[in-house]
Design an enzyme around this catalytic site. Sequence first.
Site, PDB file in Angstrom:
ATOM      1  N   TRP A 153       0.769  -1.380   0.037  1.00 59.32           N
ATOM      2  CA  TRP A 153      -0.036   0.001   0.018  1.00 59.32           C
ATOM      3  C   TRP A 153       0.950   1.329   0.093  1.00 59.32           C
ATOM      4  O   TRP A 153       0.300   2.436  -0.050  1.00 59.32           O
ATOM      5  CB  TRP A 153      -0.901   0.017   1.173  1.00 59.32           C
ATOM      6  CG  TRP A 153      -1.825  -1.061   1.332  1.00 59.32           C
ATOM      7  CD1 TRP A 153      -1.996  -2.025   0.265  1.00 59.32           C
ATOM      8  CD2 TRP A 153      -3.010  -1.327   2.096  1.00 59.32           C
ATOM      9  NE1 TRP A 153      -3.158  -2.979   0.759  1.00 59.32           N
ATOM     10  CE2 TRP A 153      -3.572  -2.364   1.919  1.00 59.32           C
ATOM     11  CE3 TRP A 153      -3.294  -0.660   3.376  1.00 59.32           C
ATOM     12  CZ2 TRP A 153      -4.960  -2.870   2.571  1.00 59.32           C
ATOM     13  CZ3 TRP A 153      -4.450  -1.171   3.968  1.00 59.32           C
ATOM     14  CH2 TRP A 153      -4.940  -2.303   3.798  1.00 59.32           C
ATOM     15  N   GLU A 166      12.014   1.924  -4.072  1.00 56.81           N
ATOM     16  CA  GLU A 166      11.733   3.309  -3.468  1.00 56.81           C
ATOM     17  C   GLU A 166      12.564   3.473  -2.526  1.00 56.81           C
ATOM     18  O   GLU A 166      13.131   4.839  -2.150  1.00 56.81           O
ATOM     19  CB  GLU A 166      10.318   3.552  -3.164  1.00 56.81           C
ATOM     20  CG  GLU A 166       9.340   3.685  -4.538  1.00 56.81           C
ATOM     21  CD  GLU A 166       7.993   3.011  -4.456  1.00 56.81           C
ATOM     22  OE1 GLU A 166       7.404   3.073  -3.427  1.00 56.81           O
ATOM     23  OE2 GLU A 166       7.269   2.830  -5.530  1.00 56.81           O
ATOM     24  N   GLY A 194       4.613   1.785 -10.946  1.00 53.69           N
ATOM     25  CA  GLY A 194       3.872   2.973 -11.067  1.00 53.69           C
ATOM     26  C   GLY A 194       3.713   3.521 -12.334  1.00 53.69           C
ATOM     27  O   GLY A 194       3.052   4.725 -12.369  1.00 53.69           O
ATOM     28  N   GLU A 197      11.339  -6.389  -9.540  1.00 55.07           N
ATOM     29  CA  GLU A 197      10.462  -5.290  -9.782  1.00 55.07           C
ATOM     30  C   GLU A 197      11.259  -4.266 -10.823  1.00 55.07           C
ATOM     31  O   GLU A 197      12.034  -3.466 -10.147  1.00 55.07           O
ATOM     32  CB  GLU A 197       9.946  -4.587  -8.285  1.00 55.07           C
ATOM     33  CG  GLU A 197       8.999  -5.355  -7.733  1.00 55.07           C
ATOM     34  CD  GLU A 197       8.419  -4.476  -6.731  1.00 55.07           C
ATOM     35  OE1 GLU A 197       7.121  -4.515  -6.685  1.00 55.07           O
ATOM     36  OE2 GLU A 197       8.758  -3.553  -6.096  1.00 55.07           O
ATOM     37  N   HIS A 218      12.703  -2.518  -1.183  1.00 58.76           N
ATOM     38  CA  HIS A 218      12.051  -1.867  -2.221  1.00 58.76           C
ATOM     39  C   HIS A 218      12.682  -0.901  -3.211  1.00 58.76           C
ATOM     40  O   HIS A 218      13.494  -0.006  -2.422  1.00 58.76           O
ATOM     41  CB  HIS A 218      10.571  -1.338  -1.852  1.00 58.76           C
ATOM     42  CG  HIS A 218       9.660  -1.137  -2.763  1.00 58.76           C
ATOM     43  ND1 HIS A 218       9.934   0.219  -3.593  1.00 58.76           N
ATOM     44  CD2 HIS A 218       8.727  -1.682  -3.443  1.00 58.76           C
ATOM     45  CE1 HIS A 218       8.808  -0.081  -4.410  1.00 58.76           C
ATOM     46  NE2 HIS A 218       8.198  -1.071  -4.507  1.00 58.76           N
TER      47      HIS A 218
HETATM   48  P1  PGA Z   1       2.746  -0.610  -8.912  1.00 58.86           P
HETATM   49  O1  PGA Z   1       3.981  -0.865  -7.747  1.00 58.86           O
HETATM   50  O2  PGA Z   1       2.068  -1.831  -9.090  1.00 58.86           O
HETATM   51  O3  PGA Z   1       2.106   0.434  -8.354  1.00 58.86           O
HETATM   52  O4  PGA Z   1       3.534  -0.477 -10.031  1.00 58.86           O
HETATM   53  C1  PGA Z   1       4.623  -1.945  -7.318  1.00 58.86           C
HETATM   54  C2  PGA Z   1       5.433  -2.009  -6.360  1.00 58.86           C
HETATM   55  O5  PGA Z   1       6.106  -0.927  -6.012  1.00 58.86           O
HETATM   56  O6  PGA Z   1       5.658  -2.935  -5.344  1.00 58.86           O
END
Ligand code: PGA
Length: 257
Positions: A10, A100, A176, A170, A98
């Site tokens: 989330w 990010e 995103g 990923e 992750h």
């Molecule tokens: P997303 O994000 O499905 O919005 O592309 C995936 C994630 O960052 O785990």
Amino acid sequence: MRTPFVVGNWKLHKTIAESLALVTELKNQLAAVAAGKRVEVGVAPPFTALWPVARRLDDASVMVCGQDCFWEERGAWTGEIAPSMLVDVGCRWVIIGHSERRQHFGETDAGVGKKVKAALAAGLGAIACVGETDAERDAGSTTAVVDRHLEGALAHVTAADAARFVVAYEPVWAIGTGRTATPAQAQEVHAHIRKRLGEKLGAEAAAAIRIQYGGSVKANNAVALMGQADIDGALVGGASLEAADFIAIVRAARGNS
Ligand code: PGA
């Protein structure tokens, strides 16, 4: 045979009230979708909603996950959350490394390794994220980057951890952005990751470890992605914020089992 595992990340979304509304819907609807099927489902709410969400899911099969944790168990680490604190609140899994966190919060490969080790030691399952940026893919260094991320994540992992260790591939350019990797592009990297897992942990562990795909997974692309031999579920961001979207992805993963 690996049980597909779908986790909703989330990120920085949802108040306690919003979190409870979403998990109540998930709990009610997923009971039928997942009944008797080989699929595992988790949600990773923000830290502030973990306790009420875990209580609401006490009698449900949906597992509660942290979005991150620290590698120390206690001490002068303002702002950090210990793995055992996640266990205390009812978490079974934690997302680590992750992109990010790597991009915006200085997460390093060595740090990811230490966090995975601490999470496993506390009894949590660890979902370690790996993946290349757009520029890295264009430069032809996808496998080199994935290998480096994997090496960090696996630094303290042994074959005995296979059931509690998950890799999430990923690609950063797909997160995103609405630009998903094609099923073939994802499968190619997943197969590479499984090969590396085999080299590091042995064939039996490599065959058992789930490798999730993440990056713009939606209801309309999940079936094709989940149909790939080495894709064992999804780490879902945006599409995990609405019950109907997330459930459609769980259905797609379940169809693979
Ligand atoms: P997303 O994000 O499905 O919005 O592309 C995936 C994630 O960052 O785990």
